[in-house]
Motif scaffolding. Structure first.
Motif, mmCIF file in Angstrom:
data_model
loop_
_atom_site.group_PDB
_atom_site.id
_atom_site.type_symbol
_atom_site.label_atom_id
_atom_site.label_comp_id
_atom_site.label_asym_id
_atom_site.label_seq_id
_atom_site.Cartn_x
_atom_site.Cartn_y
_atom_site.Cartn_z
ATOM 1 N N THR A 39 0.817 -1.216 0.000
ATOM 2 C CA THR A 39 0.000 0.000 0.000
ATOM 3 C C THR A 39 0.848 1.262 0.000
ATOM 4 O O THR A 39 0.300 2.359 -0.075
ATOM 5 N N ASP A 40 2.185 1.133 0.080
ATOM 6 C CA ASP A 40 3.046 2.305 0.025
ATOM 7 C C ASP A 40 2.875 2.993 -1.320
ATOM 8 O O ASP A 40 2.751 2.344 -2.358
ATOM 9 N N CYS A 41 2.886 4.326 -1.264
ATOM 10 C CA CYS A 41 2.595 5.078 -2.485
ATOM 11 C C CYS A 41 3.238 6.460 -2.359
ATOM 12 O O CYS A 41 2.599 7.401 -1.898
ATOM 13 N N TYR A 42 4.518 6.581 -2.748
ATOM 14 C CA TYR A 42 5.192 7.873 -2.624
ATOM 15 C C TYR A 42 6.397 7.951 -3.561
ATOM 16 O O TYR A 42 6.875 6.943 -4.062
ATOM 17 N N VAL A 43 6.864 9.175 -3.767
ATOM 18 C CA VAL A 43 8.091 9.438 -4.515
ATOM 19 C C VAL A 43 9.196 9.615 -3.483
ATOM 20 O O VAL A 43 9.074 10.437 -2.580
ATOM 21 N N SER A 124 -0.154 2.741 -5.947
ATOM 22 C CA SER A 124 0.429 1.735 -5.051
ATOM 23 C C SER A 124 0.505 0.366 -5.713
ATOM 24 O O SER A 124 -0.133 0.100 -6.727
ATOM 25 N N GLY A 125 1.263 -0.529 -5.088
ATOM 26 C CA GLY A 125 1.446 -1.892 -5.592
ATOM 27 C C GLY A 125 0.155 -2.686 -5.670
ATOM 28 O O GLY A 125 -0.012 -3.538 -6.541
ATOM 29 N N ASN A 126 -0.794 -2.399 -4.772
ATOM 30 C CA ASN A 126 -2.078 -3.104 -4.837
ATOM 31 C C ASN A 126 -3.051 -2.416 -5.795
ATOM 32 O O ASN A 126 -4.169 -2.873 -5.973
ATOM 33 N N ARG A 127 -2.616 -1.305 -6.398
ATOM 34 C CA ARG A 127 -3.359 -0.520 -7.398
ATOM 35 C C ARG A 127 -4.628 0.135 -6.828
ATOM 36 O O ARG A 127 -5.491 0.572 -7.573
ATOM 37 N N LYS A 128 -4.736 0.249 -5.498
ATOM 38 C CA LYS A 128 -5.928 0.833 -4.875
ATOM 39 C C LYS A 128 -5.708 2.248 -4.374
ATOM 40 O O LYS A 128 -6.669 2.974 -4.174
ATOM 41 N N ILE A 129 -4.453 2.649 -4.159
ATOM 42 C CA ILE A 129 -4.160 3.989 -3.640
ATOM 43 C C ILE A 129 -3.497 4.796 -4.744
ATOM 44 O O ILE A 129 -2.562 4.341 -5.395
#
Length: 144
Positions: A39-43, A124-129
């Protein structure tokens, strides 16, 4: 004879192992990338490169979460060298594991319209965030 039977066994099992990898049940997205549970989602890092693939930043440092990337506000602030041709620069993103960028970076891009900053979405990796990051560019003042 024993070595020959091992060779035959491996020869027969190899195609089976190979095809089992091709027909995996792991979820794949539209880009052919593996969808994970992350769920990580950042630059984490950002760079603008010139046509010679050398950074155009005013300071000789890569923009990181410590000095220009705000992961809460989802902004990236970059100061480029005086006189940089922003019509032909290459943005290089370092993302959290298994994340992807939308839109994809097609290569060199035009960042010359400083009043209308570019926006990229990190997924995110799960494509949800999905987190839209805005890139604000300023040009270094002329220093004689």
């Amino acid at each position: 004879m024993k070595a020959f039977s091992k060779f035959i066994l491996l020869f027969l099992l190899f195609p089976l192992m190979y095809t089992s990898c091709l027909f995996s049940d792991d979820p794949i997205d539209e880009d052919g990338l593996l969808i994970t549970g992350r769920t990580d989602c950042y630059v984490s890092r950002f760079e603008l490169l010139g046509t010679d693939y050398v950074t155009v930043h005013a300071r000789d440092e890569v923009i990181t979460m410590d000095n220009g990337i705000d992961t809460i506000a989802c902004t990236i602030h970059v100061e480029v060298k005086y006189g940089t041709d922003l019509k032909n620069v290459y943005p290089r993103f370092h993302l959290s594991t298994d994340s992807k960028l939308d839109p994809k970076v097609p290569g060199f891009m035009d960042f010359s319209d400083i009043d209308n900053p570019k926006q990229f979405t990190v997924i995110s990796g799960n494509r949800k965030i999905r987190k839209p990051y805005t890139i604000y560019i300023t040009q270094q003042e002329f220093q004689p």
